[in-house]
Design a protein around this motif. Structure first.
Motif, mmCIF file in Angstrom:
data_model
loop_
_atom_site.group_PDB
_atom_site.id
_atom_site.type_symbol
_atom_site.label_atom_id
_atom_site.label_comp_id
_atom_site.label_asym_id
_atom_site.label_seq_id
_atom_site.Cartn_x
_atom_site.Cartn_y
_atom_site.Cartn_z
ATOM 1 N N VAL A 221 0.844 -1.204 0.000
ATOM 2 C CA VAL A 221 0.000 0.000 0.000
ATOM 3 C C VAL A 221 0.884 1.261 0.000
ATOM 4 O O VAL A 221 0.655 2.182 -0.784
ATOM 5 C CB VAL A 221 -0.965 0.001 1.213
ATOM 6 C CG1 VAL A 221 -1.643 1.349 1.378
ATOM 7 C CG2 VAL A 221 -2.025 -1.089 1.046
ATOM 8 N N ALA B 103 0.987 15.053 -3.417
ATOM 9 C CA ALA B 103 -0.249 14.866 -4.191
ATOM 10 C C ALA B 103 -0.921 16.220 -4.439
ATOM 11 O O ALA B 103 -1.510 16.444 -5.499
ATOM 12 C CB ALA B 103 -1.200 13.922 -3.458
ATOM 13 N N PRO C 4 -7.448 9.647 -1.984
ATOM 14 C CA PRO C 4 -6.854 8.343 -2.322
ATOM 15 C C PRO C 4 -5.896 7.824 -1.243
ATOM 16 O O PRO C 4 -5.800 6.615 -1.021
ATOM 17 C CB PRO C 4 -6.097 8.611 -3.630
ATOM 18 C CG PRO C 4 -6.657 9.866 -4.162
ATOM 19 C CD PRO C 4 -7.087 10.668 -2.986
ATOM 20 N N ILE C 5 -5.209 8.748 -0.561
ATOM 21 C CA ILE C 5 -4.271 8.336 0.502
ATOM 22 C C ILE C 5 -5.079 7.757 1.669
ATOM 23 O O ILE C 5 -4.742 6.711 2.223
ATOM 24 C CB ILE C 5 -3.401 9.530 0.962
ATOM 25 C CG1 ILE C 5 -2.706 10.178 -0.244
ATOM 26 C CG2 ILE C 5 -2.372 9.086 1.983
ATOM 27 C CD1 ILE C 5 -1.993 11.481 0.075
ATOM 28 N N GLY D 288 -6.293 4.349 0.821
ATOM 29 C CA GLY D 288 -5.196 3.379 0.917
ATOM 30 C C GLY D 288 -4.963 2.921 2.350
ATOM 31 O O GLY D 288 -4.871 1.720 2.629
ATOM 32 N N PHE D 289 -4.898 3.879 3.283
ATOM 33 C CA PHE D 289 -4.634 3.522 4.681
ATOM 34 C C PHE D 289 -5.832 2.817 5.323
ATOM 35 O O PHE D 289 -5.642 1.945 6.181
ATOM 36 C CB PHE D 289 -4.213 4.753 5.485
ATOM 37 C CG PHE D 289 -2.799 5.188 5.181
ATOM 38 C CD1 PHE D 289 -1.742 4.315 5.362
ATOM 39 C CD2 PHE D 289 -2.525 6.452 4.695
ATOM 40 C CE1 PHE D 289 -0.434 4.687 5.073
ATOM 41 C CE2 PHE D 289 -1.228 6.844 4.399
ATOM 42 C CZ PHE D 289 -0.188 5.958 4.590
ATOM 43 N N LEU E 35 3.231 12.366 1.431
ATOM 44 C CA LEU E 35 2.421 12.011 0.261
ATOM 45 C C LEU E 35 1.372 13.088 -0.023
ATOM 46 O O LEU E 35 1.091 13.411 -1.175
ATOM 47 C CB LEU E 35 1.716 10.668 0.499
ATOM 48 C CG LEU E 35 2.604 9.426 0.490
ATOM 49 C CD1 LEU E 35 1.827 8.217 0.986
ATOM 50 C CD2 LEU E 35 3.136 9.166 -0.918
ATOM 51 N N LEU F 209 1.132 3.999 -3.075
ATOM 52 C CA LEU F 209 0.833 5.433 -2.940
ATOM 53 C C LEU F 209 2.019 6.276 -3.399
ATOM 54 O O LEU F 209 1.845 7.280 -4.101
ATOM 55 C CB LEU F 209 0.484 5.766 -1.482
ATOM 56 C CG LEU F 209 -0.899 5.275 -1.010
ATOM 57 C CD1 LEU F 209 -1.049 5.435 0.495
ATOM 58 C CD2 LEU F 209 -2.025 6.008 -1.734
ATOM 59 N N ALA G 121 -6.636 15.729 -2.891
ATOM 60 C CA ALA G 121 -5.372 14.977 -2.862
ATOM 61 C C ALA G 121 -5.345 13.952 -1.731
ATOM 62 O O ALA G 121 -4.693 12.913 -1.837
ATOM 63 C CB ALA G 121 -4.198 15.952 -2.721
ATOM 64 N N TRP H 209 2.104 6.111 -7.151
ATOM 65 C CA TRP H 209 1.026 6.942 -7.718
ATOM 66 C C TRP H 209 1.443 8.419 -7.755
ATOM 67 O O TRP H 209 1.318 9.089 -8.786
ATOM 68 C CB TRP H 209 -0.256 6.749 -6.896
ATOM 69 C CG TRP H 209 -1.293 7.801 -7.132
ATOM 70 C CD1 TRP H 209 -1.960 8.045 -8.300
ATOM 71 C CD2 TRP H 209 -1.770 8.778 -6.186
ATOM 72 N NE1 TRP H 209 -2.827 9.103 -8.127
ATOM 73 C CE2 TRP H 209 -2.732 9.574 -6.851
ATOM 74 C CE3 TRP H 209 -1.489 9.044 -4.842
ATOM 75 C CZ2 TRP H 209 -3.409 10.617 -6.212
ATOM 76 C CZ3 TRP H 209 -2.169 10.082 -4.209
ATOM 77 C CH2 TRP H 209 -3.107 10.851 -4.886
ATOM 78 N N VAL H 210 1.986 8.917 -6.635
ATOM 79 C CA VAL H 210 2.383 10.326 -6.550
ATOM 80 C C VAL H 210 3.530 10.607 -7.528
ATOM 81 O O VAL H 210 3.522 11.608 -8.247
ATOM 82 C CB VAL H 210 2.799 10.661 -5.092
ATOM 83 C CG1 VAL H 210 3.558 11.964 -5.025
ATOM 84 C CG2 VAL H 210 1.565 10.745 -4.194
#
Lengths: 55, 256
Positions: free
Chosen positions: A17, B228, B103-104, B107-108, B224, A21, B100, A24-25
């Protein structure tokens, strides 16, 4: 299944994961930079960039 | 003509995307470096500290599960603050921040669900139960996916920003439900043992790696998130440039 299996899969999932991420960034940034470069090559720039270039 | 100053003296200076991009360029390598150092220390402690007398080795799953679960809620809180920024202060970067972060957060939240399941099977004897904590976190995951889909489905960014902001704020009701679900209802998921009145109840042997991993994951989130946000600012700049170019081409065609 042993406890080690569940621990290992959990850390693999955490890595997957996090890596996903980060990828992706990073890939998104590369794609946007490429797009901006293509626009610039076609003479399409932001007004502020144009005034800097003219000086 | 003098160069516009990129110095950031107060919070409102960040409303200028160019200033924000300059700040990100300076900040992100430091944040990323610190994140890596903390992950190295956290992972070392995660695998060198003792196992639990009851849970055995599976206690090590907690060091990734708990930070992921914390982040799933913290990310939504960041999005809710950003939604307030969009609706109340009309901060130009507030919607960029919310978009932004989604999506993070997804994911978490996914990671919290997966690692929770992987701990539940050997400890509870089941991968999943529809108890209040697990169900409310699953709803949070669906909300993240819904917000991502909504942002992608709407062409007009200004309208998408307002609709998303309202939805984010309505969905924020789920955050206290997740936090207090283990106290309000009889759940299979255990009650809070770290962030609770009266202090943590877990042994320092487990608390230290857990806290270091939590800080590492939090720094990973912020690294991130700002990167992002940078991508989203560039995406919007490209969209504006394309629109201007199309308009200019239309005017030329009309004049010819």
């Amino acid at each position: 299944m042993s406890h080690t299996f569940y621990v290992a899969v959990s850390y693999i999932a955490a890595f997957a994961v996090s890596f996903g991420l980060v990828a992706w960034v990073w890939l998104d940034h590369r794609a946007r930079q490429r797009e901006l470069a293509q626009l610039e090559a076609a003479g399409i720039r932001r007004r502020s960039d144009r005034s800097e270039a003219a000086q | 003509m003098s160069e516009p100053s990129l110095a950031i003296r107060n919070f409102s200076d960040l409303a200028n995307p160019t200033r924000f991009l300059a700040l990100v360029a300076v900040l992100w390598p430091w944040l990323a470096g610190l994140t890596l150092c903390l992950f190295a220390a956290g992972l070392y402690l995660s695998f060198t500290t003792e196992g639990d007398y009851q849970q055995g080795e599976t206690v090590r799953i907690m060091y990734v599960h708990v930070p992921a679960a914390w982040l799933s809620m913290m990310c939504y809180t960041v999005m809710a603050l950003s939604a307030l920024g969009t609706l109340v202060w009309r901060h130009p970067l507030a919607d960029v921040s919310a978009k932004a972060a989604a999506p993070i957060g997804a994911g978490f939240t996914f990671l919290a669900l997966v690692t929770g399941s992987l701990w539940g099977k050997p400890m509870w004897g089941t991968w999943w139960v529809w108890d209040a904590r697990l169900t409310s976190v699953f709803v949070l995951f669906l909300m993240y996916l819904g917000l991502i889909a909504l942002n992608r489905a709407m062409d007009d960014p200004a309208r998408a920003a307002k609709v998303s902001a309202v939805l984010i704020l309505v969905g924020f009701v789920n955050i206290p439900i997740i936090k207090f679900s283990v106290e309000w209802w009889n759940t299979l998921h255990q009650p809070a043992s770290v962030v609770r009145m009266g202090g943590p109840t877990i042994d320092p042997e487990f608390l230290h790696p857990l806290l270091i991993m939590a800080v590492a994951f939090t720094l990973l989130f912020f690294t991130l998130h700002i990167l992002a946000m940078r991508n989203e600012i560039l995406r919007r700049r490209i969209a504006v440039l394309r629109r201007h170019a199309a308009r200019a081409a239309g005017r030329k065609k009309g004049a010819a």
